[in-house]
Scaffold this motif. Structure first.
Motif, PDB file in Angstrom:
ATOM      1  N   UNK A 126     160.234 -34.136 -40.005  1.00 38.57           N
ATOM      2  CA  UNK A 126     158.971 -34.064 -40.761  1.00 38.57           C
ATOM      3  C   UNK A 126     158.511 -32.636 -41.031  1.00 38.57           C
ATOM      4  N   UNK A 127     159.054 -31.677 -40.286  1.00 33.89           N
ATOM      5  CA  UNK A 127     158.677 -30.271 -40.485  1.00 33.89           C
ATOM      6  C   UNK A 127     159.918 -29.475 -40.871  1.00 33.89           C
ATOM      7  N   UNK A 128     159.689 -28.363 -41.544  1.00 31.62           N
ATOM      8  CA  UNK A 128     160.779 -27.465 -41.946  1.00 31.62           C
ATOM      9  C   UNK A 128     161.150 -26.593 -40.757  1.00 31.62           C
ATOM     10  N   UNK A 129     162.462 -26.470 -40.500  1.00 31.60           N
ATOM     11  CA  UNK A 129     162.931 -25.690 -39.359  1.00 31.60           C
ATOM     12  C   UNK A 129     163.880 -24.588 -39.852  1.00 31.60           C
ATOM     13  N   UNK A 130     163.362 -23.368 -39.983  1.00 32.24           N
ATOM     14  CA  UNK A 130     164.233 -22.257 -40.385  1.00 32.24           C
ATOM     15  C   UNK A 130     165.147 -21.845 -39.239  1.00 32.24           C
ATOM     16  N   UNK A 131     166.178 -21.078 -39.581  1.00 27.60           N
ATOM     17  CA  UNK A 131     167.054 -20.481 -38.586  1.00 27.60           C
ATOM     18  C   UNK A 131     167.388 -19.084 -39.077  1.00 27.60           C
ATOM     19  N   UNK A 132     167.707 -18.186 -38.147  1.00 28.48           N
ATOM     20  CA  UNK A 132     167.931 -16.778 -38.468  1.00 28.48           C
ATOM     21  C   UNK A 132     166.720 -16.182 -39.195  1.00 28.48           C
ATOM     22  N   UNK A 133     165.546 -16.599 -38.748  1.00 29.77           N
ATOM     23  CA  UNK A 133     164.318 -16.081 -39.348  1.00 29.77           C
ATOM     24  C   UNK A 133     163.648 -15.032 -38.466  1.00 29.77           C
ATOM     25  N   UNK A 134     164.414 -14.464 -37.526  1.00 24.46           N
ATOM     26  CA  UNK A 134     163.856 -13.538 -36.548  1.00 24.46           C
ATOM     27  C   UNK A 134     163.234 -12.303 -37.182  1.00 24.46           C
ATOM     28  N   UNK A 135     163.817 -11.817 -38.291  1.00 19.24           N
ATOM     29  CA  UNK A 135     163.287 -10.591 -38.898  1.00 19.24           C
ATOM     30  C   UNK A 135     161.924 -10.835 -39.531  1.00 19.24           C
ATOM     31  N   UNK A 136     161.780 -11.942 -40.264  1.00 22.36           N
ATOM     32  CA  UNK A 136     160.483 -12.209 -40.915  1.00 22.36           C
ATOM     33  C   UNK A 136     159.473 -12.801 -39.937  1.00 22.36           C
ATOM     34  N   UNK A 137     159.948 -13.451 -38.890  1.00 23.68           N
ATOM     35  CA  UNK A 137     159.036 -14.113 -37.946  1.00 23.68           C
ATOM     36  C   UNK A 137     158.605 -13.194 -36.806  1.00 23.68           C
ATOM     37  N   UNK A 138     159.530 -12.356 -36.323  1.00 27.58           N
ATOM     38  CA  UNK A 138     159.248 -11.523 -35.154  1.00 27.58           C
ATOM     39  C   UNK A 138     159.259 -10.024 -35.470  1.00 27.58           C
ATOM     40  N   UNK A 139     160.328  -9.576 -36.122  1.00 29.43           N
ATOM     41  CA  UNK A 139     160.475  -8.136 -36.327  1.00 29.43           C
ATOM     42  C   UNK A 139     159.400  -7.531 -37.205  1.00 29.43           C
ATOM     43  N   UNK A 140     159.259  -8.028 -38.423  1.00 26.91           N
ATOM     44  CA  UNK A 140     158.298  -7.438 -39.347  1.00 26.91           C
ATOM     45  C   UNK A 140     156.845  -7.650 -38.921  1.00 26.91           C
TER      46      UNK A 140
END
Length: 428
Positions: free
Chosen positions: A125-139
């Protein structure tokens, strides 16, 4: 091993940016003696000194593959590709600040970041990104985030990391997720009040949504959703970089029929037949082929500048063609691109935006990221061409100011590999 590549099938989107080392001559190893002693007077990553590019908006495609240390093991067999950050843990705030400073100092103001979805999560029911560490954590946690922008390239056809979509999935899950999670962020790239977004494989999108007519309707509904969310619209791009001249024309024609705003290429010209079977084309051949493609693609088409292709670390998954421009040759390529850009009229993105191929795809062998082999050469080329009034500058590395290392994940992965025994020999 499974390698999530940004070029996992025909057709896609891409943006790129450039650089140079001292004399814009060739690529060479940087001797240890050339590194200045650490400057202990600098306690953190130097603040960016953005190089002004005037009316040109320069961006680079960014492939976030380097967060767990595992893939560095393949790149480490090619020491000239070692980044000047070392085998870094991507997505950590300090590493991201180095990337922001190096990019801005050379005229690059945004990354077009590959966006992946966890396989098998389509029914969720929800969208699950992967390899999103740069936009989610880094930036978001970086000190200099307010000075840099990002946009997304939806990797909708990656062989390992893609989820089949549908009209309902696209309109009721993906579009709302992108708007609320990314477009509303202050560091997301808006041009004229419109988010910039890219579909890697428009042809795959058409197939999954049940044909061009339904896909075009869904795209229009995405635009409406952006306006309802308070934006002035949407800049929607479609990628095309693989096939004969006739196939490229067909792909770009479909992009226009779908109602996308412009086409662009993830990479030129390796997959277009431009080298006529030549496995080791020269720099001059690569430059001429790219200039020809720029001039012959149906408009509107954004300019993509590619510095090379050599996927030996990925064991020649897509092509055995190998070529690389020197920083000096890349500067020549950038000058030719600027000439063409200056000849274009109108205020569309195709007259303003330059896409650089690629910030950090070390596995496929196209990267402008500072490395031991080329230093800051490719970045300096970008600065010299698109920010000529910026003047002299000094590039700083972590080793010079006593920062780092940033390779904890790589060292842990290397130790695990050592304990597991030798790996099979790589094919030549």
């Amino acid at each position: 091993m499974d390698i999530p590549s940004c070029l996992s099938r025909p057709y896609g989107l891409v943006l790129v940016f450039f650089g140079v080392i001292g004399l814009l001559g060739g690529h060479r190893e940087i001797a240890a003696a050339e590194l200045r002693p650490p400057d202990r007077g600098v306690s953190y990553v130097p603040a960016p000194q953005p190089a002004k590019t005037g009316r040109y908006l320069v961006g680079a495609v960014m492939c976030p593959l380097w967060n767990d240390g595992r893939r560095w093991g393949d790149i480490a067999r090619f020491p000239d590709r070692e980044p000047l950050l070392g085998w870094y843990d991507e997505g950590t705030p300090e590493v991201t600040d180095w990337e922001i400073t190096w990019a801005l100092d050379h005229g690059i103001s945004f990354f077009l970041v590959c966006w992946y979805r966890q396989p098998g999560t389509g029914p969720d029911p929800v969208v699950r990104p992967v390899l999103d560490h740069w936009v989610k954590d880094g930036l978001p946690r970086s000190r200099y985030r307010d000075q840099f922008k990002f946009a997304l390239m939806w990797e909708n056809a990656n062989q390992q990391l893609s989820v089949p979509s549908s009209e309902s999935d696209f309109l009721t899950k993906l579009v709302p997720f992108w708007i609320e999670t990314y477009f509303r962020r202050s560091d997301y790239l808006l041009i004229d009040g419109k988010p910039v977004f890219s579909v890697y494989n428009p042809e795959r999108f058409v197939t999954e949504l049940g044909g061009e007519e339904r896909a075009a309707v869904a795209i229009e509904k995405m635009r409406v959703a952006c306006v309802r969310a308070g934006f002035k619209g949407l800049h929607l791009l479609g990628q095309s970089c693989w096939g004969s001249p006739a196939e490229l024309q067909r792909q770009t024609a479909q992009i226009r029929r779908l109602g996308l705003d412009a086409s662009w290429a993830y990479h030129w010209p390796t997959f277009t037949g431009a080298f006529a079977g030549e496995r080791r084309p020269t720099g001059a051949q690569a430059i001429a082929a790219q200039e020809h493609l720029w001039r012959t693609q149906p408009q509107p088409n954004l300019l993509t500048l590619s510095m090379g292709w050599d996927e030996a670390p990925w064991r020649f998954k897509y092509s055995k063609i190998q070529w690389r421009l020197t920083p000096g040759e890349f500067k020549t390529l950038a000058e030719k691109a600027k000439t063409i850009l200056d000849q274009r009229t109108g205020d569309g993105l195709e007259s303003r935006v330059v896409l650089l191929d690629n910030w950090n795809e070390f596995g496929e062998g196209h990267y402008i990221f500072p490395t031991k082999g080329s230093g800051f050469g490719y970045l300096d080329a970008v600065r010299a061409v698109f920010a000529p009034a910026a003047g002299e500058h000094r590039d700083v590395t972590p080793a010079e100011i006593g920062r780092g290392p940033y390779d904890a994940a790589y060292r842990a992965s290397r130790d695990r590999r050592s304990n597991a025994g030798p790996r099979p020999a790589s094919p030549q």
